[in-house]
Each structure stands twice: as C-alpha cells, then as structure tokens.
Design an enzyme around this catalytic site. Structure first.
Site, mmCIF file in Angstrom:
data_model
loop_
_atom_site.group_PDB
_atom_site.id
_atom_site.type_symbol
_atom_site.label_atom_id
_atom_site.label_comp_id
_atom_site.label_asym_id
_atom_site.label_seq_id
_atom_site.Cartn_x
_atom_site.Cartn_y
_atom_site.Cartn_z
ATOM 1 N N CYS A 4 48.570 48.096 9.518
ATOM 2 C CA CYS A 4 48.380 48.193 10.970
ATOM 3 C C CYS A 4 49.431 47.357 11.717
ATOM 4 C CB CYS A 4 46.957 47.821 11.357
ATOM 5 S SG CYS A 4 46.491 48.467 12.995
ATOM 6 N N HIS B 264 43.757 51.642 7.997
ATOM 7 C CA HIS B 264 43.113 50.550 7.266
ATOM 8 C C HIS B 264 42.349 51.077 6.049
ATOM 9 C CE1 HIS B 264 43.741 47.141 10.036
ATOM 10 N NE2 HIS B 264 43.627 48.028 11.002
ATOM 11 N N GLU C 276 41.697 49.240 3.526
ATOM 12 C CA GLU C 276 41.103 48.040 2.914
ATOM 13 C C GLU C 276 39.863 47.536 3.630
ATOM 14 O OE1 GLU C 276 42.571 46.159 6.508
ATOM 15 O OE2 GLU C 276 43.124 47.953 5.389
#
Length: 235
Positions: free
Chosen positions: A91, A177, A179
């Site tokens: 990001c 994202h 994760e």
C-alpha cells in the site's frame, strides 16, 4: 537454516505484517520492526537487511511537507533499489517504492476499500501472484501511482489499474493488502480507520463479515504467494 533479517518499517501500529509473519519466519527470517517516530526509525544501512518491507499507512507520499520522514524513506529506498536488494512494499510502501523509482504518486479521486479479486496480467499469472487468482483481496486506499519505468504491471482492478508491480525477482510492490486479514486482528483496522470508514459511508459490520468469510482463503493464498516470492529473491 541460516537466519536472515527482515526489517519492517511500520507507520501505524495495527498495520503490521499480519499473516505474512508466519511465512517470513518459515523462510528463515528474523523480523524486526522500526516504528515511525522512533529515534532509530531510519538509522540503518539501507543495504544491510536481507529484506526490507515498507508497510501501509493513511497518508500520501506527496505529503512530505507535513510528514518530513517520507523524504528519508524515499532516499533509503533509492539506495536500496539501486543495489537490487530484496524489497517489498504494501500500500503506502508500494507507493513509496514507485516514487523512489521516479514515478508520480497522486490521489486517485476514489476510495477503494473492501474485498474484491484482482485481474492478473500475463506477467502476474507467471509470478507468485498467481496464487491470488480469483481470490478476493483487501483493498484500502485512495491514492495511486504511474507504473515506474523498468517494472512490470502484475495486477489491476476495475477501479485501480496499478495494483501490483515487480522489478526483477527482488522488488515487489502491492497496492492491496493480502496480509491484513489475520483473524481477530482485523478489528484493529476497523477501529483505527473508523473516521475514514464513516466518511466513505461504509458499513463496519459488512467489512467485518467479509473478513470472516473471505479471510481464511485469502490467508492461505497469500501465504503461498509470499512464500514463493521469498524463495526466489536470492535466485
């Protein structure tokens, strides 16, 4: 297995490595966080860590007058990228890598927040991102960037063309994202971004429900993706 060092630059405490922590340790990495505002945040040799991971945050790369530390991060990344040392950006981290490579980063004019799948390019399908094909991933951004020279576009969404790029095997930038959906830890995202979610008119219960429903599959696919990438960065 020889222990290697993964240095993670963290801008907001709840935007950490999340589900990537396990695969990193399984690949032999010892994880060290540096938190923005700490005296030692950027006091390291940019070439020393075996892997540098630049995490997300709710600010823009172009807000360097308000957040002077951004200039230091960009300078660090320029030195590291010039050497080809393994570097991962997520990001804001992806946007900082793009800026360090000379590309423009700017507000997209829309908020892309929520879960949706990626459209992989041919290069993306031949990369570790193939593990994310048809898997809804978490998007949480309002900025985008131009594709840096010398890199390859890996993924897009209808809202945002630039979702991921790579430079060789050692540099990977992810606008989304993969994760973040790490069990109950997602609740910290919902609280930490409460003002942004309210301003965007988004439903917190709906995001929470999507995370519970889609999170396990994403976590499995993301572990395969990052695990394969980590296997290749020394090759």
């Amino acid at each position: 297995m020889t222990t290697r060092k993964a240095l993670a630059l963290r801008h907001v405490h709840f935007e950490d490595l999340g589900s990537f922590s396990g695969p990193l340790r399984a690949a032999g990495f010892e994880i060290e966080y540096r938190d923005v505002g700490d005296e030692d945040y950027l006091s390291f040799d940019p070439l020393e860590p075996d892997l540098v991971i630049v995490l997300g945050g709710p600010i823009g790369v172009y807000e360097d007058e308000a957040y002077p530390f951004l200039a230091g991060e960009i300078a660090m990344l320029q030195k590291r990228l010039a050497s080809g040392r393994p570097t991962l950006g997520i990001c804001l981290g992806a946007q900082l890598i793009a800026r360090a490579l000379g590309a423009r980063v700017y507000a997209s004019g829309l908020k892309e927040i929520g879960f949706s799948p990626l459209s992989l390019t041919a290069a993306g399908q031949a990369s570790p991102l193939r593990h994310l094909a048809d898997v809804p991933v978490l998007h949480w951004h309002g900025d985008t960037y131009d594709l840096p020279a010398g890199t390859g576009l890996l993924a897009s969404t209808p809202q945002t063309v630039q979702q991921a790029f790579a430079r060789g095997k050692t540099v990977l930038a992810l606008q989304f994202h993969p994760e973040a959906v790490d069990g109950a830890a997602f609740e910290r995202w919902l609280v930490g971004h409460a003002c942004e979610l309210s301003a965007a008119g988004l439903s917190v219960p709906a995001l929470r429900a999507d995370a519970r429903r889609l999170g396990p599959r994403l976590e499995t696919a993301a572990a395969s993706m990052i695990g394969e990438w980590l296997e290749n960065i020394d090759g």
